[in-house]
Design an enzyme around this catalytic site. Structure first.
Site, PDB file in Angstrom:
ATOM      1  N   VAL A  17      43.248  45.428  53.532  1.00 50.62           N
ATOM      2  CA  VAL A  17      43.024  46.878  53.447  1.00 50.62           C
ATOM      3  C   VAL A  17      41.537  47.227  53.502  1.00 50.62           C
ATOM      4  O   VAL A  17      41.114  48.112  54.252  1.00 50.62           O
ATOM      5  CB  VAL A  17      43.625  47.428  52.134  1.00 50.62           C
ATOM      6  CG1 VAL A  17      43.412  48.916  52.032  1.00 50.62           C
ATOM      7  CG2 VAL A  17      45.087  47.109  52.044  1.00 50.62           C
ATOM      8  N   GLY A  19      38.807  45.326  54.516  1.00 51.09           N
ATOM      9  CA  GLY A  19      38.132  44.927  55.759  1.00 51.09           C
ATOM     10  C   GLY A  19      38.512  45.832  56.917  1.00 51.09           C
ATOM     11  O   GLY A  19      37.657  46.284  57.693  1.00 51.09           O
ATOM     12  N   ASN A 113      34.453  41.204  45.373  1.00 50.58           N
ATOM     13  CA  ASN A 113      33.989  41.301  43.981  1.00 50.58           C
ATOM     14  C   ASN A 113      33.640  39.909  43.475  1.00 50.58           C
ATOM     15  O   ASN A 113      34.240  39.401  42.523  1.00 50.58           O
ATOM     16  CB  ASN A 113      35.084  41.914  43.099  1.00 50.58           C
ATOM     17  CG  ASN A 113      35.017  43.430  43.080  1.00 50.58           C
ATOM     18  OD1 ASN A 113      33.951  44.017  43.243  1.00 50.58           O
ATOM     19  ND2 ASN A 113      36.162  44.054  42.890  1.00 50.58           N
ATOM     20  N   SER A 138      32.372  49.704  46.411  1.00 56.55           N
ATOM     21  CA  SER A 138      33.291  50.381  45.497  1.00 56.55           C
ATOM     22  C   SER A 138      33.900  51.597  46.162  1.00 56.55           C
ATOM     23  O   SER A 138      33.251  52.261  46.968  1.00 56.55           O
ATOM     24  CB  SER A 138      32.580  50.826  44.219  1.00 56.55           C
ATOM     25  OG  SER A 138      33.517  51.519  43.399  1.00 56.55           O
ATOM     26  N   GLY A 139      35.135  51.867  45.801  1.00 57.42           N
ATOM     27  CA  GLY A 139      35.772  53.084  46.290  1.00 57.42           C
ATOM     28  C   GLY A 139      37.193  52.870  46.769  1.00 57.42           C
ATOM     29  O   GLY A 139      37.820  53.804  47.278  1.00 57.42           O
ATOM     30  N   LYS A 210      27.632  45.753  40.396  1.00 54.41           N
ATOM     31  CA  LYS A 210      29.029  46.119  40.657  1.00 54.41           C
ATOM     32  C   LYS A 210      29.939  45.641  39.532  1.00 54.41           C
ATOM     33  O   LYS A 210      30.891  46.324  39.144  1.00 54.41           O
ATOM     34  CB  LYS A 210      29.493  45.532  41.999  1.00 54.41           C
ATOM     35  CG  LYS A 210      30.984  45.744  42.294  1.00 54.41           C
ATOM     36  CD  LYS A 210      31.322  47.206  42.398  1.00 54.41           C
ATOM     37  CE  LYS A 210      32.734  47.615  42.693  1.00 54.41           C
ATOM     38  NZ  LYS A 210      33.840  46.758  42.726  1.00 54.41           N
ATOM     39  N   HIS A 213      29.576  48.096  36.896  1.00 49.96           N
ATOM     40  CA  HIS A 213      30.338  49.274  37.349  1.00 49.96           C
ATOM     41  C   HIS A 213      31.811  49.097  36.973  1.00 49.96           C
ATOM     42  O   HIS A 213      32.453  50.000  36.433  1.00 49.96           O
ATOM     43  CB  HIS A 213      30.178  49.435  38.869  1.00 49.96           C
ATOM     44  CG  HIS A 213      31.169  50.351  39.520  1.00 49.96           C
ATOM     45  ND1 HIS A 213      32.496  49.999  39.719  1.00 49.96           N
ATOM     46  CD2 HIS A 213      31.054  51.611  40.018  1.00 49.96           C
ATOM     47  CE1 HIS A 213      33.132  50.993  40.296  1.00 49.96           C
ATOM     48  NE2 HIS A 213      32.286  51.983  40.484  1.00 49.96           N
ATOM     49  N   ASN A 214      32.339  47.916  37.245  1.00 45.16           N
ATOM     50  CA  ASN A 214      33.753  47.680  36.951  1.00 45.16           C
ATOM     51  C   ASN A 214      34.026  47.635  35.451  1.00 45.16           C
ATOM     52  O   ASN A 214      35.077  48.096  34.991  1.00 45.16           O
ATOM     53  CB  ASN A 214      34.228  46.388  37.617  1.00 45.16           C
ATOM     54  CG  ASN A 214      34.503  46.584  39.094  1.00 45.16           C
ATOM     55  OD1 ASN A 214      33.926  47.477  39.720  1.00 45.16           O
ATOM     56  ND2 ASN A 214      35.361  45.768  39.666  1.00 45.16           N
ATOM     57  N   GLU A 217      34.214  51.042  34.552  1.00 42.81           N
ATOM     58  CA  GLU A 217      35.503  51.527  35.103  1.00 42.81           C
ATOM     59  C   GLU A 217      36.657  51.199  34.137  1.00 42.81           C
ATOM     60  O   GLU A 217      37.482  52.065  33.824  1.00 42.81           O
ATOM     61  CB  GLU A 217      35.712  50.856  36.463  1.00 42.81           C
ATOM     62  CG  GLU A 217      37.053  51.101  37.142  1.00 42.81           C
ATOM     63  CD  GLU A 217      37.177  50.272  38.433  1.00 42.81           C
ATOM     64  OE1 GLU A 217      36.307  50.384  39.306  1.00 42.81           O
ATOM     65  OE2 GLU A 217      38.161  49.517  38.561  1.00 42.81           O
ATOM     66  N   HIS A 481      19.911  28.991   6.147  1.00 41.07           N
ATOM     67  CA  HIS A 481      19.450  29.453   7.464  1.00 41.07           C
ATOM     68  C   HIS A 481      18.198  30.315   7.377  1.00 41.07           C
ATOM     69  O   HIS A 481      17.653  30.687   8.395  1.00 41.07           O
ATOM     70  CB  HIS A 481      20.577  30.228   8.162  1.00 41.07           C
ATOM     71  CG  HIS A 481      21.737  29.336   8.522  1.00 41.07           C
ATOM     72  ND1 HIS A 481      21.624  28.300   9.404  1.00 41.07           N
ATOM     73  CD2 HIS A 481      23.023  29.328   8.084  1.00 41.07           C
ATOM     74  CE1 HIS A 481      22.797  27.690   9.514  1.00 41.07           C
ATOM     75  NE2 HIS A 481      23.660  28.288   8.712  1.00 41.07           N
TER      76      HIS A 481
END
Ligand code: 6PG
Length: 509
Positions: A17, A19, A113, A138-139, A210, A213-214, A217, A481
């Site tokens: 889809v 490409g 991705n 993206s899109g 990206k 971005h995800n 998202e 510590h």
């Protein structure tokens, strides 16, 4: 722009889809494309679709029988767009291109991705065979066809060759308003406006951006789902009623692609039963891994992104359907509250604020992650530019990205989005309503992990003294510590001899 010999401008490998739609988009902008897929049916499908869309006009897409054929049809240096699933398939295509005779100046662009560290490794691995470049896209399928947001990175010399095509095919934004210019007509692409494509940085930078971005998202989607749950399961509103609320919110500061599609989804009737389709969809969420990578990166960096991580967990909980079924019969929750109409209206109003504030926090988390990684990797990321190219084409496009763009334009060195004057003021004003919405969810027994974790993020950052003082003492107690003191210079470490009868304090370094 386009060449005047018989050779084509660009090759597209992998005609799924994304490409296929990228190839059609590129051809719409008058570039000539050579296209290849291992499945000849897909190659023919693309050629046929182009002929149908551009009936009577000369074809700009050539279907290739194999990669050698593709290489022979392209001008040099060749630009090859690879659109295959992230992972081994990318290396499969690279190996096949080497076998087919790709040359050292040719440019291979990975548009999947891919994990950003894989991209860095690939650039080094293939440096003697060709230039491995990458461009996150993206899109979704509509974006690929009519204007995606593009995040290219790698060799800047390769970018010079790719840039004109990328600027042409990218989504466009009206320079004055910052709003997307959208037209979804084959053969009639948007050519005016600012393109949502900008060189991000060295190899890996584009895929990192990206990935974040995800992550945003994931969080953005989960925030909307939590609001839906509170309105639907909490207030008993139907899918159509929730759709109406979302539509109203979408007219204001919450305006975004994801909120818009959510209200459309809620209005959709199921073709089989006539009920709202959403009510018929099984409540287990899928994922391909980019949100998880973002959460892992935040943990590795020590850069808090709790809202993004909670969104990944929310998907994980959703998949444990049988356990939830079992526990839903066993565990008690609060009694359902009955709200008056005016209380309901107040809650809806508070929820709008909660959603907005949480959304600002989740973008702030994403931008801080990018800033920390940029520092670590010595990348010069331009955050204003990143906000700009997310204003159209991508899945997280939203009206308020214009405010983020403006915040970085006002201060390119802004160290945290919550320090931008507009956001500081808005969140400070809105936080009482945000709390009201979280309290209502808690009192109704409705999980809102993203809305509430964002509030905890906000409260943690505005807290001058966190209980980490006690935590340091605990660490010193059982593990020696050490701790620093508020009344001594930073870097001086102390230890109390906790097990001793007479506890003595010593400076240890
Ligand atoms: C985009 C999307 C795209 C894809 C996600 C979905 O920007 O176009 O992010 O890349 O939709 O990979 O990821 P999940 O399957 O993990 O939800």
């Amino acid at each position: 722009m386009q060449n005047h010999n018989n050779l084509n401008d660009i090759g597209v490998i992998g005609l799924g889809v994304m490409g296929k739609n990228l190839a059609l988009n590129i051809a719409d902008h008058h570039y000539r494309v050579s296209a290849f897929d291992l499945d000849p049916v897909k190659v023919q499908g693309l050629v046929t679709q182009e002929q149908q869309e551009r009936a009577g006009q000369a074809s700009r897409i050539l279907g290739c029988a194999d990669l050698r054929h593709m290489l022979d049809t392209l001008q040099k240096p060749r630009i090859l767009v690879v659109s295959v699933p992230a992972g081994a398939a990318v290396d499969g295509v690279c190996s096949a291109l080497i076998a087919a005779g790709i040359e050292t100046d040719d440019i291979v662009i990975d548009t999947g991705n891919s994990l950003w560290t894989d991209t860095i490794a690939r650039e080094a691995r293939y440096q003697h065979q060709f230039i491995f470049f990458s461009s996150a896209v993206s899109g979704g399928e509509v974006g690929a066809r009519f204007g995606p947001s593009l995040m290219p990175s790698g060799d800047p010399k390769a970018w010079q060759h790719v840039a004109p095509i990328w600027h042409a095919i990218a989504a466009k934004v009206d320079a004055k308003t910052g709003l997307p210019i959208e037209r979804f007509e084959p053969g009639n692409p948007v050519t005016e406006g600012e393109p949502c494509a900008a060189y991000i940085g060295p190899a890996g930078a584009g895929h990192y951006v990206k990935m974040v971005h995800n992550g945003i998202e994931y969080a953005d989607m989960q925030l909307i789902c939590e609001a839906y749950q509170l309105l639907h399961a909490g207030l008993g509103m139907s899918a159509l009623e929730v759709a109406a609320v979302f539509e109203r919110w979408n007219q204001g500061r919450l305006n975004s692609y994801l909120l818009g599609i959510s209200s459309e989804v809620l209005k959709q009737a199921d073709p089989l039963t006539g009920k709202p389709l959403v009510d018929m969809i099984l409540d287990t969420a899928g994922q391909k891994g980019t949100g998880l990578w973002t959460a892992v990166s935040s943990l590795q960096l020590g850069c808090p992104a709790p809202t993004i991580a909670e969104a990944v967990y929310a998907r994980a909980v959703s998949t444990q359907k049988s356990l939830r079924g079992l526990l839903s019969q066993q565990l008690q929750g609060p009694r359902a509250l009955t709200l008056t109409t005016s209380q309901q209206a107040d809650l809806i109003n508070a929820l709008e604020s909660a959603l907005y504030c949480a959304k600002v926090c989740c973008y702030a988390q994403g931008f801080q992650l990018m800033a920390m990684t940029a520092k670590e990797q010595h990348w010069q990321l331009d955050f204003g530019q990143i906000a700009k190219i997310w204003r159209a084409g991508c899945i997280i496009r939203a009206g308020f990205l214009q405010s983020i763009t403006q915040a970085y334009a006002a201060d390119p060195e802004l160290s945290h989005l919550l320090l931008a004057e507009g956001f500081t003021q808005e969140l400070s004003e809105q936080q009482p309503l945000w709390r009201q919405a979280v309290v209502a969810a808690v009192m109704q027994g409705i999980a809102v992990p993203c809305i509430s974790s964002a509030l905890a993020y906000y409260d943690s950052y505005r807290c001058d003294t966190l209980p980490a003082n006690l935590l340091q003492a605990q660490r010193d107690y059982f593990g020696a510590h050490s701790f620093e003191r508020i009344d001594r210079p930073a870097g001086e470490h102390y230890h109390l001899d906790w097990p001793a009868a007479e506890r003595t304090l010593s400076r240890i370094r």
